[in-house]
Design a protein around this motif. Structure first.
Motif, PDB file in Angstrom:
ATOM      1  N   ALA A   1       0.833  -1.205   0.000  1.00 41.01           N
ATOM      2  CA  ALA A   1       0.000   0.000   0.000  1.00 41.01           C
ATOM      3  C   ALA A   1       0.868   1.254   0.000  1.00 41.01           C
ATOM      4  O   ALA A   1       1.944   1.283   0.612  1.00 41.01           O
ATOM      5  N   GLY A   2       0.382   2.276  -0.689  1.00 43.85           N
ATOM      6  CA  GLY A   2       1.125   3.531  -0.686  1.00 43.85           C
ATOM      7  C   GLY A   2       0.325   4.655  -1.296  1.00 43.85           C
ATOM      8  O   GLY A   2      -0.569   4.426  -2.108  1.00 43.85           O
ATOM      9  N   LYS A   3       0.622   5.863  -0.859  1.00 46.77           N
ATOM     10  CA  LYS A   3       0.071   7.045  -1.528  1.00 46.77           C
ATOM     11  C   LYS A   3       1.160   8.109  -1.610  1.00 46.77           C
ATOM     12  O   LYS A   3       2.149   8.061  -0.878  1.00 46.77           O
ATOM     13  N   HIS A   4       0.970   9.050  -2.507  1.00 51.13           N
ATOM     14  CA  HIS A   4       1.993  10.070  -2.772  1.00 51.13           C
ATOM     15  C   HIS A   4       3.368   9.422  -2.963  1.00 51.13           C
ATOM     16  O   HIS A   4       4.351   9.816  -2.331  1.00 51.13           O
ATOM     17  N   ILE A   5       3.390   8.409  -3.815  1.00 50.11           N
ATOM     18  CA  ILE A   5       4.638   7.682  -4.091  1.00 50.11           C
ATOM     19  C   ILE A   5       5.436   8.485  -5.131  1.00 50.11           C
ATOM     20  O   ILE A   5       4.879   8.897  -6.152  1.00 50.11           O
ATOM     21  N   SER A   6       6.705   8.697  -4.865  1.00 54.55           N
ATOM     22  CA  SER A   6       7.509   9.407  -5.868  1.00 54.55           C
ATOM     23  C   SER A   6       7.942   8.407  -6.942  1.00 54.55           C
ATOM     24  O   SER A   6       8.072   7.207  -6.683  1.00 54.55           O
TER      25      SER A   6
ATOM     26  N   GLN B   1      10.712   7.897  -8.146  1.00 58.48           N
ATOM     27  CA  GLN B   1      11.979   7.301  -7.728  1.00 58.48           C
ATOM     28  C   GLN B   1      11.775   6.027  -6.893  1.00 58.48           C
ATOM     29  O   GLN B   1      12.566   5.087  -6.970  1.00 58.48           O
ATOM     30  N   PHE B   2      10.701   5.998  -6.094  1.00 61.66           N
ATOM     31  CA  PHE B   2      10.484   4.851  -5.195  1.00 61.66           C
ATOM     32  C   PHE B   2       9.370   3.921  -5.669  1.00 61.66           C
ATOM     33  O   PHE B   2       9.063   2.928  -5.026  1.00 61.66           O
ATOM     34  N   ALA B   3       8.760   4.235  -6.804  1.00 62.95           N
ATOM     35  CA  ALA B   3       7.609   3.455  -7.277  1.00 62.95           C
ATOM     36  C   ALA B   3       7.953   1.982  -7.500  1.00 62.95           C
ATOM     37  O   ALA B   3       7.119   1.100  -7.311  1.00 62.95           O
ATOM     38  N   HIS B   4       9.203   1.710  -7.883  1.00 61.00           N
ATOM     39  CA  HIS B   4       9.608   0.325  -8.171  1.00 61.00           C
ATOM     40  C   HIS B   4       9.489  -0.584  -6.952  1.00 61.00           C
ATOM     41  O   HIS B   4       9.433  -1.805  -7.073  1.00 61.00           O
ATOM     42  N   LYS B   5       9.428   0.014  -5.762  1.00 63.35           N
ATOM     43  CA  LYS B   5       9.314  -0.787  -4.531  1.00 63.35           C
ATOM     44  C   LYS B   5       7.885  -1.299  -4.309  1.00 63.35           C
ATOM     45  O   LYS B   5       7.650  -2.086  -3.396  1.00 63.35           O
ATOM     46  N   TYR B   6       6.948  -0.834  -5.110  1.00 62.20           N
ATOM     47  CA  TYR B   6       5.539  -1.137  -4.867  1.00 62.20           C
ATOM     48  C   TYR B   6       4.992  -2.250  -5.761  1.00 62.20           C
ATOM     49  O   TYR B   6       3.817  -2.573  -5.696  1.00 62.20           O
ATOM     50  N   TYR B   7       5.842  -2.830  -6.610  1.00 62.84           N
ATOM     51  CA  TYR B   7       5.385  -3.963  -7.435  1.00 62.84           C
ATOM     52  C   TYR B   7       6.556  -4.886  -7.710  1.00 62.84           C
ATOM     53  O   TYR B   7       7.712  -4.442  -7.745  1.00 62.84           O
TER      54      TYR B   7
ATOM     55  N   ILE C   1       2.475   4.828 -11.586  1.00 64.35           N
ATOM     56  CA  ILE C   1       2.201   4.551 -10.170  1.00 64.35           C
ATOM     57  C   ILE C   1       2.284   5.842  -9.354  1.00 64.35           C
ATOM     58  O   ILE C   1       1.419   6.126  -8.516  1.00 64.35           O
ATOM     59  N   SER C   2       3.323   6.620  -9.622  1.00 64.16           N
ATOM     60  CA  SER C   2       3.477   7.876  -8.896  1.00 64.16           C
ATOM     61  C   SER C   2       2.272   8.786  -9.136  1.00 64.16           C
ATOM     62  O   SER C   2       1.693   9.342  -8.198  1.00 64.16           O
ATOM     63  N   TYR C   3       1.865   8.889 -10.392  1.00 63.70           N
ATOM     64  CA  TYR C   3       0.760   9.792 -10.735  1.00 63.70           C
ATOM     65  C   TYR C   3      -0.544   9.348 -10.066  1.00 63.70           C
ATOM     66  O   TYR C   3      -1.210  10.150  -9.404  1.00 63.70           O
ATOM     67  N   ILE C   4      -0.905   8.079 -10.221  1.00 65.81           N
ATOM     68  CA  ILE C   4      -2.166   7.587  -9.652  1.00 65.81           C
ATOM     69  C   ILE C   4      -2.184   7.804  -8.140  1.00 65.81           C
ATOM     70  O   ILE C   4      -3.199   8.209  -7.564  1.00 65.81           O
ATOM     71  N   SER C   5      -1.037   7.541  -7.508  1.00 68.48           N
ATOM     72  CA  SER C   5      -0.985   7.585  -6.040  1.00 68.48           C
ATOM     73  C   SER C   5      -1.085   9.008  -5.484  1.00 68.48           C
ATOM     74  O   SER C   5      -1.209   9.186  -4.269  1.00 68.48           O
TER      75      SER C   5
ATOM     76  N   THR D   1      -5.026   6.089  -2.748  1.00 65.10           N
ATOM     77  CA  THR D   1      -4.110   5.115  -2.153  1.00 65.10           C
ATOM     78  C   THR D   1      -4.113   3.851  -2.994  1.00 65.10           C
ATOM     79  O   THR D   1      -5.168   3.341  -3.356  1.00 65.10           O
ATOM     80  N   LEU D   2      -2.935   3.372  -3.332  1.00 64.04           N
ATOM     81  CA  LEU D   2      -2.819   2.073  -3.987  1.00 64.04           C
ATOM     82  C   LEU D   2      -2.671   1.018  -2.903  1.00 64.04           C
ATOM     83  O   LEU D   2      -1.964   1.227  -1.917  1.00 64.04           O
ATOM     84  N   LYS D   3      -3.384  -0.100  -3.092  1.00 66.23           N
ATOM     85  CA  LYS D   3      -3.370  -1.150  -2.078  1.00 66.23           C
ATOM     86  C   LYS D   3      -2.872  -2.462  -2.673  1.00 66.23           C
ATOM     87  O   LYS D   3      -2.944  -2.664  -3.895  1.00 66.23           O
TER      88      LYS D   3
END
Ligand code: MG
Length: 203
Positions: free
Chosen positions: A64-69, A71-77, A156-160, A164-166
């Protein structure tokens, strides 16, 4: 679980739809009831006479994440797969002309057929993945992620920034050019980097 779909993420597809290139990602959503598991029968809906396939790379959110930059989006998938964003093109055109939302054209039952084969992103060169769709054995659509206007991380950054992405959320990352109609009796097969990922029959 929610499904977020990116529109116009390949320049050649935007061109074939007579749509301008977006300055930021365009997205819309499908409900979880849109998912059709690999091999399931898809029944041609009664409300459209112009159902189109759009073969797309799909990303599954693992954290889960929101306001993901970016730079760090790769950690979410960690995994990607392949699916179809089925579109009732006639209804979508009507919605566009009237300035209405697209849900009736995009979010109907089983409008998101999906492979159950998930490939670890570490086993791919994510920015250079080729994929294709065959209809009745003939290649009808080919794409490569190198042609994406917005990368997976940018998406991912834009949507978040908006929601919130879950864990378990799916992102359909847009279709390349070559979209086209299906009819009852058609057989669709999708492949990612040469590996068959799904097969569906239109009934
Ligand atoms: Mg699409």
């Amino acid at each position: 679980m929610k499904i977020i779909c990116i529109g116009r993420n390949y320049a050649e597809h935007a061109k074939e739809m007579n749509a301008p290139l977006p300055a930021s990602p365009v997205f819309f959503m499908k409900p979880d009831t849109a998912v059709l598991k690999n091999g399931g029968a898809f029944y041609y809906p009664e409300f459209t006479k112009d159902l189109h396939y759009e073969c797309e790379l799909v990303v599954r959110i693992e954290k889960a994440g929101k306001h993901i930059s970016t730079q760090f989006a790769h950690k979410y998938y960690t995994h990607v797969s392949l699916g179809i964003d089925f579109t009732a093109r006639d209804l979508q055109q009507e919605c566009k002309e009237k300035g209405l939302p697209w849900e009736i054209a995009k979010s109907f039952e089983h409008s998101a057929p999906l492979s159950d084969n998930w490939i670890c992103k570490d086993d791919l060169e994510l920015s250079n993945c080729s994929f294709m769709l065959r209809k009745n054995g003939e290649i009808v659509q080919t794409g490569n992620t190198s042609d994406m206007i917005f990368s997976i991380d940018e998406i991912i950054s834009y949507i978040s920034q908006f929601m919130t992405l879950k864990t378990g959320d799916l992102i359909f990352t847009g279709t390349p050019s070559g979209v086209g109609p299906v009819k009852i009796g058609d057989h669709l097969t999708g492949a990612l980097n040469g590996q068959d990922m799904f097969t569906f029959d239109i009934k």
